[in-house]
Design a protein around this motif. Structure first.
Motif, PDB file in Angstrom:
ATOM      1  N   SER A   7      34.722  45.090  31.595  1.00  0.00           N
ATOM      2  CA  SER A   7      35.716  44.188  32.156  1.00  0.00           C
ATOM      3  C   SER A   7      36.138  43.190  31.078  1.00  0.00           C
ATOM      4  N   ASN A   8      37.015  42.282  31.443  1.00  0.00           N
ATOM      5  CA  ASN A   8      37.515  41.269  30.513  1.00  0.00           C
ATOM      6  C   ASN A   8      37.462  39.897  31.147  1.00  0.00           C
ATOM      7  N   PHE A  79      38.047  37.869  38.133  1.00  0.00           N
ATOM      8  CA  PHE A  79      38.354  39.169  37.548  1.00  0.00           C
ATOM      9  C   PHE A  79      37.241  40.195  37.743  1.00  0.00           C
ATOM     10  N   LEU A  80      36.014  39.737  37.997  1.00  0.00           N
ATOM     11  CA  LEU A  80      34.852  40.619  37.917  1.00  0.00           C
ATOM     12  C   LEU A  80      34.458  41.252  39.253  1.00  0.00           C
ATOM     13  N   ILE A 104      38.690  49.735  31.463  1.00  0.00           N
ATOM     14  CA  ILE A 104      38.457  48.340  31.813  1.00  0.00           C
ATOM     15  C   ILE A 104      38.837  48.158  33.276  1.00  0.00           C
ATOM     16  N   PHE A 105      38.043  47.375  34.015  1.00  0.00           N
ATOM     17  CA  PHE A 105      38.326  47.091  35.416  1.00  0.00           C
ATOM     18  C   PHE A 105      38.424  45.579  35.609  1.00  0.00           C
ATOM     19  N   VAL A 106      39.530  45.105  36.181  1.00  0.00           N
ATOM     20  CA  VAL A 106      39.669  43.688  36.524  1.00  0.00           C
ATOM     21  C   VAL A 106      40.365  43.563  37.876  1.00  0.00           C
ATOM     22  N   VAL A 118      45.772  38.316  40.445  1.00  0.00           N
ATOM     23  CA  VAL A 118      44.996  37.330  39.694  1.00  0.00           C
ATOM     24  C   VAL A 118      45.870  36.717  38.604  1.00  0.00           C
ATOM     25  N   LYS A 119      45.482  35.519  38.153  1.00  0.00           N
ATOM     26  CA  LYS A 119      46.180  34.862  37.051  1.00  0.00           C
ATOM     27  C   LYS A 119      45.666  35.399  35.718  1.00  0.00           C
TER      28      LYS A 119
END
Length: 508
Positions: A7-8, A79-80, A104-106, A118-119
């Motif tokens: 993730s990020n 995000f997580l 990647i997953f957010v 999300v922002k």
């Protein structure tokens, strides 16, 4: 069972990789999150559990430990949620670990399993691309603001079920890439310089300010047109490049201020904070290092109307950002660096009653006038390039039909001058004359004997500071660019000084 999902997370407008490690083992049922999570990340336990159950899956009645690596970096935002859920539901996914390692997953989950907007999704997508991941799963409502980023497969997800089904090959998702077409962007402004009557000297100053990104200070009585002119300066600034669009959109994505229709910022920003604003709202900060007005004005205009009414400490906080074109916001374990390369426009009355230096009688005492002028310190004023007096216009001038130049005509000259500057600084990390260093001035601003003689007289008579002198030369360089002159001549010097003389006549 151990699962590792990528993730990020964000620091300022930059992202960093977060490894979401989920361990499901025997023991007393528990759900713990470690790795320096913020409050909203800790609350993900309840969201994830409800979302998994309401999506129709069995939530493990086991001991669950989620580690967010690197453990010494604080994780903020929502995000997580999605990567935690995917890791917990790993046994329902047929894809190999190699596929997940490239992804990647957010996303934030609602209690019914839907993904919420999300922002800050744009810097997350750009960060995933830089980290050379092949794909990123994001909430469906964020797709419009990121689908023009090439080089990475962006997969918009509506809910948790859709994500699991897609990973198992049971569902297809439309994620067409949309190329960002800068040339087709329209500059639809409600304001136009054609509406401004009289004050031709101020219009010329505005053109020079836009061409070289020079800060402008306007002084004049109430109702003389200072605000009207300031609002029209962005209409003569050049169209945004693709790099500038992405740069500005990243900031507005983090602030949650992107237009849902366009998904990106397609016009130069214009920010006009009220004079009662605080340092934090102007510069940025807070527990989440939120960008302030000067950051939101990046590549656009920051208009400080009634600048003399701002709190002195608030104005003094602008000194470094105006000079360095970035702001550092330091926190306990990290520092956030925001860009703020803006065109600053200041407007103020000449005295508390407003009518000093006008056709109307001023009611202020000399002491009151001096105290009012001294609200702006010398170091702050020294960071403004152009100073002009905005005068009252006559009745006959006011009743003329609008026959002045249109903004698009002025913008053509500004774009021509900017094109010259772009070619001049092609191999440097600067864009306009206002950003030139001393070495650049020595190289690109060579004066002939007559010009050198004039600047010498100006320097001695008005006792210019080093900064004031370099600003005079930079403005002369911009005027020469507007005139299509390769070298700076004496006329350029004299015109440049005419736009700084008001500073010595009024403020000193």
């Amino acid at each position: 069972m151990l699962s590792i999902i990528n993730s990020n997370n964000l620091i300022g407008i930059e992202s960093f990789l977060v490894k979401v490690e989920i361990d499901i083992s025997r023991g007393i049922p528990a759900f713990n999150i470690v790795g320096l999570p913020s409050t909203e990340v800790r609350e993900a336990r309840e969201r994830v559990k409800s979302a998994v159950i309401n999506a129709g899956y069995d939530f493990p009645n086991s001991r669950i430990v989620v580690n967010l690596s690197p453990a010494d970096m604080r994780k903020e935002g929502s995000f997580l949620d999605l990567p935690m859920s995917v890791g917990i539901l790993r046994k329902y996914i047929n894809k190999k670990d190699s596929y997940l390692n490239e992804s990647i997953f957010v996303g934030e989950l609602s209690l019914d399993g839907h993904l919420r907007k999300v922002k800050g999704i744009l810097p997350l997508v750009i960060g995933a691309k830089k980290e050379k991941f092949k794909r990123i799963f994001i909430p469906y409502d964020n797709f419009n603001e990121s689908n023009f980023i090439d080089g990475i497969d962006i997969i918009p997800i509506k809910n948790l079920n859709e994500c699991i089904n897609y990973l198992n090959g049971k569902e297809e998702i439309n994620n067409n890439y949309k190329e960002l077409e800068i040339n087709n962007m329209t500059m639809d402004y409600n304001e136009d310089f054609q509406d401004v009557k009289g004050n031709y000297f101020v219009k010329r100053a505005s053109e020079i300010a836009a061409a070289g990104n020079h800060n402008l200070m306007m002084v004049g009585p109430p109702g003389s047109g200072k605000t009207m002119i300031a609002k029209r300066i962005r209409t003569i600034l050049p169209k945004l490049s693709k790099e500038e669009v992405i740069e500005i959109s990243k900031i507005y994505s983090i602030a949650g201020m992107l237009d849902e229709k366009f998904g990106i910022v397609n016009q130069r920003p214009f920010r006009s904070p009220h004079h009662s604003t605080t340092i934090q709202s102007l510069v940025g900060g807070g527990y989440n290092s939120k960008p302030g007005e000067i950051v939101l004005a990046h590549r656009g205009v920051l208009f400080l109307d009634e600048i003399g009414e701002f709190h002195r400490n608030t104005l003094e906080s602008l000194r470094q950002p105006m000079e360095d074109r970035y702001v550092n916001i330091s926190r306990l374990k990290y520092s956030v660096k925001y860009p703020c390369n803006m065109l600053v426009i200041g407007a103020m009355n000449p005295c508390p009653c407003g009518y000093y230096m006008s056709n109307k009688e001023c009611r202020c005492r000399p002491y009151d006038i001096n105290r009012y002028k001294n609200k702006l310190s010398g170091p702050l004023l020294d960071r403004f390039d152009l100073f002009v007096e905005v005068g009252e216009i006559s009745y006959s001038e006011l009743n003329k039909k609008c026959q002045g130049e249109k903004s698009q005509d002025i913008r053509k000259r500004v774009e021509k001058a900017r094109k010259i500057q772009k070619s001049r600084f092609e191999n440097k990390n600067i864009y306009t004359n206002n950003e030139m260093t001393s070495k650049d001035i020595d190289k690109y601003c060579v004066l002939d004997d007559k010009s050198r003689e004039i600047t010498n007289k100006i320097f001695d008579k008005y006792k210019l500071s080093n900064r004031s002198y370099t600003k005079l030369i930079k403005i002369s360089r911009t005027i020469a660019d507007l005139e299509g002159e390769e070298k700076i001549n004496s006329n350029n010097i004299m015109e440049a000084f005419s736009f700084r003389k008001a500073y010595y006549d009024y403020f000193r």
